[in-house]
Design a protein around this motif. Sequence first.
Motif, PDB file in Angstrom:
ATOM      1  N   ARG A 148      -1.229  -1.362  -5.852  1.00 30.63           N
ATOM      2  CA  ARG A 148      -0.512  -1.687  -6.980  1.00 30.63           C
ATOM      3  C   ARG A 148      -1.423  -2.357  -7.850  1.00 30.63           C
ATOM      4  O   ARG A 148      -2.174  -3.271  -7.523  1.00 30.63           O
ATOM      5  N   ARG A 149      -1.671  -2.198  -9.355  1.00 32.70           N
ATOM      6  CA  ARG A 149      -2.594  -3.227 -10.214  1.00 32.70           C
ATOM      7  C   ARG A 149      -2.010  -4.471 -10.348  1.00 32.70           C
ATOM      8  O   ARG A 149      -0.501  -4.702 -10.405  1.00 32.70           O
ATOM      9  N   LYS A 150      -2.575  -5.604 -10.352  1.00 35.27           N
ATOM     10  CA  LYS A 150      -2.106  -6.836 -10.355  1.00 35.27           C
ATOM     11  C   LYS A 150      -1.385  -6.990 -11.626  1.00 35.27           C
ATOM     12  O   LYS A 150      -1.786  -6.542 -12.586  1.00 35.27           O
ATOM     13  N   GLY A 151      -0.235  -7.683 -11.749  1.00 30.25           N
ATOM     14  CA  GLY A 151       0.593  -7.740 -13.004  1.00 30.25           C
ATOM     15  C   GLY A 151       1.708  -6.698 -12.991  1.00 30.25           C
ATOM     16  O   GLY A 151       2.281  -6.766 -14.027  1.00 30.25           O
ATOM     17  N   THR A 152       1.681  -5.727 -12.199  1.00 32.27           N
ATOM     18  CA  THR A 152       2.484  -4.430 -12.523  1.00 32.27           C
ATOM     19  C   THR A 152       3.620  -4.628 -11.174  1.00 32.27           C
ATOM     20  O   THR A 152       3.391  -5.495 -10.075  1.00 32.27           O
ATOM     21  N   GLY A 153       4.481  -4.005 -11.250  1.00 32.09           N
ATOM     22  CA  GLY A 153       5.569  -3.906 -10.162  1.00 32.09           C
ATOM     23  C   GLY A 153       5.790  -2.598  -9.367  1.00 32.09           C
ATOM     24  O   GLY A 153       6.436  -2.451  -8.530  1.00 32.09           O
ATOM     25  N   ARG A 154       4.910  -1.667  -9.757  1.00 31.26           N
ATOM     26  CA  ARG A 154       5.324  -0.526  -9.374  1.00 31.26           C
ATOM     27  C   ARG A 154       3.960  -0.068  -8.325  1.00 31.26           C
ATOM     28  O   ARG A 154       2.894  -0.293  -8.847  1.00 31.26           O
ATOM     29  N   ILE A 155       4.177   0.986  -7.409  1.00 31.49           N
ATOM     30  CA  ILE A 155       3.175   1.428  -6.557  1.00 31.49           C
ATOM     31  C   ILE A 155       2.310   2.488  -7.566  1.00 31.49           C
ATOM     32  O   ILE A 155       3.136   3.412  -8.144  1.00 31.49           O
ATOM     33  N   GLN A 156       1.195   2.368  -7.460  1.00 29.10           N
ATOM     34  CA  GLN A 156       0.354   3.258  -8.156  1.00 29.10           C
ATOM     35  C   GLN A 156      -0.432   4.385  -7.379  1.00 29.10           C
ATOM     36  O   GLN A 156      -1.113   5.315  -7.771  1.00 29.10           O
ATOM     37  N   HIS A 157      -0.734   3.967  -6.159  1.00 23.01           N
ATOM     38  CA  HIS A 157      -1.494   4.853  -5.370  1.00 23.01           C
ATOM     39  C   HIS A 157      -0.928   4.470  -3.765  1.00 23.01           C
ATOM     40  O   HIS A 157      -0.825   3.326  -3.541  1.00 23.01           O
ATOM     41  N   SER A 158      -0.908   5.648  -3.021  1.00 21.05           N
ATOM     42  CA  SER A 158      -0.701   5.341  -1.726  1.00 21.05           C
ATOM     43  C   SER A 158      -1.531   6.097  -0.744  1.00 21.05           C
ATOM     44  O   SER A 158      -1.999   7.369  -1.179  1.00 21.05           O
ATOM     45  N   LEU A 159      -1.856   5.561   0.418  1.00 19.31           N
ATOM     46  CA  LEU A 159      -2.664   6.541   1.395  1.00 19.31           C
ATOM     47  C   LEU A 159      -1.895   6.450   2.728  1.00 19.31           C
ATOM     48  O   LEU A 159      -1.144   5.319   3.144  1.00 19.31           O
ATOM     49  N   PHE A 160      -1.936   7.543   3.765  1.00 23.25           N
ATOM     50  CA  PHE A 160      -1.470   7.448   5.057  1.00 23.25           C
ATOM     51  C   PHE A 160      -2.643   7.234   5.997  1.00 23.25           C
ATOM     52  O   PHE A 160      -3.604   7.758   5.975  1.00 23.25           O
ATOM     53  N   LEU A 161      -2.631   5.978   6.709  1.00 22.55           N
ATOM     54  CA  LEU A 161      -3.585   5.530   7.435  1.00 22.55           C
ATOM     55  C   LEU A 161      -3.237   5.751   8.940  1.00 22.55           C
ATOM     56  O   LEU A 161      -2.150   5.415   9.532  1.00 22.55           O
ATOM     57  N   GLU A 162      -3.943   7.008   9.175  1.00 23.08           N
ATOM     58  CA  GLU A 162      -3.802   7.779  10.563  1.00 23.08           C
ATOM     59  C   GLU A 162      -4.637   6.906  11.669  1.00 23.08           C
ATOM     60  O   GLU A 162      -5.561   6.104  11.569  1.00 23.08           O
ATOM     61  N   HIS A 179      -2.324  -4.814  -2.211  1.00 26.02           N
ATOM     62  CA  HIS A 179      -1.561  -3.703  -1.395  1.00 26.02           C
ATOM     63  C   HIS A 179      -0.811  -4.283  -0.397  1.00 26.02           C
ATOM     64  O   HIS A 179      -0.587  -5.461  -0.216  1.00 26.02           O
ATOM     65  N   GLN A 180       0.200  -3.290   0.348  1.00 22.56           N
ATOM     66  CA  GLN A 180       1.185  -3.692   1.242  1.00 22.56           C
ATOM     67  C   GLN A 180       1.318  -2.485   1.976  1.00 22.56           C
ATOM     68  O   GLN A 180       0.940  -1.575   2.003  1.00 22.56           O
ATOM     69  N   VAL A 181       1.856  -2.921   3.260  1.00 20.91           N
ATOM     70  CA  VAL A 181       2.466  -1.922   4.197  1.00 20.91           C
ATOM     71  C   VAL A 181       3.849  -2.477   4.292  1.00 20.91           C
ATOM     72  O   VAL A 181       4.385  -3.136   4.937  1.00 20.91           O
ATOM     73  N   ALA A 182       4.497  -1.329   3.713  1.00 20.33           N
ATOM     74  CA  ALA A 182       6.292  -1.661   3.463  1.00 20.33           C
ATOM     75  C   ALA A 182       6.867  -1.260   4.936  1.00 20.33           C
ATOM     76  O   ALA A 182       6.469  -0.527   5.445  1.00 20.33           O
ATOM     77  N   LYS A 183       8.139  -1.881   4.785  1.00 21.98           N
ATOM     78  CA  LYS A 183       8.918  -1.606   6.200  1.00 21.98           C
ATOM     79  C   LYS A 183       9.283  -0.126   5.789  1.00 21.98           C
ATOM     80  O   LYS A 183       9.510   0.525   4.599  1.00 21.98           O
TER      81      LYS A 183
END
Length: 203
Positions: A148-162, A179-183
Motif C-alpha cells: 500500500r502507498r504510505k499514507g493510505t489505508g487500503r491494499i493497492q497491489h498484492s503478490l503471491f510468493l511461492e 508491505h505486509q504478510v497478513a494473517k
Amino acid sequence: MNTPSLFTDPLIELPDAELKLLPGWIDPATADAWLATLLAETPWEQPQIRVHGRVHPIPRLTAWFGDPEARYRYSGLLQCPLPWTPLLAEIRSRLEEKVGQPLNGVLLNYYRDGQDSMGWHSDDEAELGRNPLIASLNLGGTRRFDLRRKGTGRIQHSLFLEHGSLLVMSGPTQHHWQHQVAKTRTACAPRLNLTFRRVRPHE
C-alpha cells in the motif's frame, strides 16, 4: 523516474517503486533441500515487542545472520548477527551475483501457519541507506504479500510468493510503499522467508 532495472524483464508497474518478482528462481528440489536444512539448523527466536504499554511476542519466529558489523535495529529490537552458515553463505553468493550488489545480512522469518504474520512496515531504517535493495527469497507455503502507498489505508497491489520465488525491492520503493504478510484463515503450509540486505552502520 525509475532507474534502470537490474533485470532484463520489466518491473512490476507501481509508481515510485522498483519491484521484480522471479517465480521459480530456484528449482523445486533445491528449494526443498534449502527449506529442510534451514528449518533444522536455525536457532529460532520469538522476540517480544511493547505495543501500547503491553509486551507481546511477535507472531512468527526469526533469526538474523550476517557479517560482524551488520548490527540492525527494527521494531525497537537490536539485531546482533549470528555468523553465516555454509548454506546461507552459498545463497548470499548466488544473490549477490544476481543483483550485482554486496549483501551483508539476512533476516529469516518463519511463518508456522496462517496465524503467523508481518504487519505493515517499510524497510527504511537509516542503517539500510537511502535506496536499499531487499532481496526476498521465499521457501515453503505460498503467502500473499500486500503493498500500500504510505499514507493510505487500503491494499493497492498484492503478490503471491511461492516456493522458490525471489522478490527484489529496490530504488525508492521503501520511501513510498509499505508491505505486509497478513494473517489468513486459509490452510497454508509453513513458510520461510529470507530477506537479504546491506547494512551500512557507519555511513
